[in-house]
Enzyme design. Structure first.
Site, PDB file in Angstrom:
ATOM      1  N   ASP A  44      48.009 -29.319   7.096  1.00 22.44           N
ATOM      2  CA  ASP A  44      49.413 -29.113   7.789  1.00 22.44           C
ATOM      3  C   ASP A  44      50.455 -29.924   6.812  1.00 22.44           C
ATOM      4  O   ASP A  44      51.615 -29.826   6.750  1.00 22.44           O
ATOM      5  CB  ASP A  44      49.810 -29.458   9.242  1.00 22.44           C
ATOM      6  CG  ASP A  44      49.247 -31.012   9.354  1.00 22.44           C
ATOM      7  OD1 ASP A  44      48.530 -31.554   8.534  1.00 22.44           O
ATOM      8  OD2 ASP A  44      49.370 -31.136  10.464  1.00 22.44           O
ATOM      9  N   LYS A 113      40.208 -28.820  12.134  1.00 25.33           N
ATOM     10  CA  LYS A 113      40.682 -30.188  12.001  1.00 25.33           C
ATOM     11  C   LYS A 113      41.485 -30.609  13.135  1.00 25.33           C
ATOM     12  O   LYS A 113      42.554 -29.995  13.179  1.00 25.33           O
ATOM     13  CB  LYS A 113      40.715 -30.835  10.739  1.00 25.33           C
ATOM     14  CG  LYS A 113      40.826 -32.075  10.719  1.00 25.33           C
ATOM     15  CD  LYS A 113      41.239 -33.019   9.135  1.00 25.33           C
ATOM     16  CE  LYS A 113      42.543 -32.593   8.636  1.00 25.33           C
ATOM     17  NZ  LYS A 113      43.521 -33.370   9.484  1.00 25.33           N
ATOM     18  N   GLU A 182      41.440 -41.900   7.317  1.00 25.55           N
ATOM     19  CA  GLU A 182      42.623 -41.976   6.353  1.00 25.55           C
ATOM     20  C   GLU A 182      43.128 -43.292   6.572  1.00 25.55           C
ATOM     21  O   GLU A 182      43.441 -43.806   7.516  1.00 25.55           O
ATOM     22  CB  GLU A 182      43.779 -40.919   6.849  1.00 25.55           C
ATOM     23  CG  GLU A 182      44.799 -41.050   5.860  1.00 25.55           C
ATOM     24  CD  GLU A 182      45.838 -39.974   5.950  1.00 25.55           C
ATOM     25  OE1 GLU A 182      46.987 -39.800   5.566  1.00 25.55           O
ATOM     26  OE2 GLU A 182      45.600 -38.709   6.628  1.00 25.55           O
TER      27      GLU A 182
END
Length: 280
Positions: A44, A113, A182
């Site tokens: 995205d 995901k 992340e």
């Protein structure tokens, strides 16, 4: 290139480092597959890289499906991971099943995901029970950047690191086949990687994870902003800008196009044409 499957990804743990890159269109998908990348994430992040927005939250499910379908079609041998966009799975298990089902039916992707930890465990369990593989995503979760105070590194305290480890185990137990970490300190990511049985994918979480992921536009110098954890492998924006400047100059100087860039007409046909118009 042999077609990569979820088994290739899961079995890579402790055997080989996994490579993943984002792709959003025909060009990026074909380039990534020619390079024989292990996984493509249709992220995205296209909200920022393709649409020019400040975050990812405005991307809709229909927009994601449009891009995922293009990538899956043009990288048929690469394992495709599809982002579920903001508010496409948080409301309920039923919503998550319906929207993940649409992605599977309409795009050709074979995994999704989802960002989040214990708050979305029921959704992860429901999807995996339905046969839809789920890649987890912890640490900096861009869809929740507003709650995190922006795009900032996470788990930088002992308490935060412990909570991240606990959530990583919860995602594994819920059925995730892999986990993106992340903007996490590399030492924390190393501990999580060693303790999990599923592969971890680093996005700014250091070299000790089982794999790495970067955004196509970031690593190729096509983004206006480059995160600290990104290595720029080529500056394509600079090269493209210079190429266009040269193109403009050659147009103005009438050095392009040359005869080799033009089509010709046979001499006899040319003569017929000239004779015809001269008589008019």
């Amino acid at each position: 290139m042999a077609k990569k499957t979820i088994l290739n990804i899961m079995e890579a743990k402790n055997k080989k480092k996994l490579s993943m890159i984002t792709a959003y269109d025909v060009t990026s998908a074909k380039i990534a597959e020619r390079a024989e990348i292990d996984m493509i994430l249709v992220g995205d992040s296209l909200g920022m890289t393709m649409q020019g927005n400040n975050d990812t939250n405005s991307v809709t499910l229909d927009e994601m499906i449009y891009h995922i379908k293009i990538v899956a079609k043009n990288a048929p041998n690469t394992f495709i991971v599809a982002d579920m966009p903001f508010m496409s799975y948080e409301i309920s298990v039923e919503q998550a099943l319906e929207n993940a089902g649409r992605i599977f039916r309409e795009t050709g992707a074979r995994s999704v995901k989802m960002e989040g930890g214990k708050n979305i465990l029921p959704q992860i369990k429901a999807l995996t029970n339905a046969g839809i593989p789920v890649m987890g995503h912890l640490g900096l979760t861009p869809q929740r950047a507003a709650m995190l105070g922006g795009f900032k590194a996470q788990a930088r305290t002992a308490k935060g690191a412990k909570e991240l480890l606990e959530e990583a185990f919860l995602l594994q137990e819920a059925g995730c086949f892999a986990l993106v970490l992340e903007a996490v300190p590399y030492k924390v990511a190393e501990v999580i990687t060693k303790r999990l049985s599923i592969p971890t994918i680093s996005c700014g979480a250091g070299k000790y994870c089982d794999g790495q992921v970067l955004v196509f536009h970031d690593m190729l110098g096509l983004s206006d902003f480059t995160p600290r954890f990104v290595k720029v492998y080529a500056n394509l924006a600079e090269q493209a800008t210079q190429a266009i400047k040269t193109y403009i100059q050659e147009i103005e100087q009438v050095t392009f196009p040359e005869e080799k860039h033009s089509f010709t007409i046979a001499d006899e046909e040319w003569e017929k044409f000239i004779n015809t118009i001269d008589k008019e």
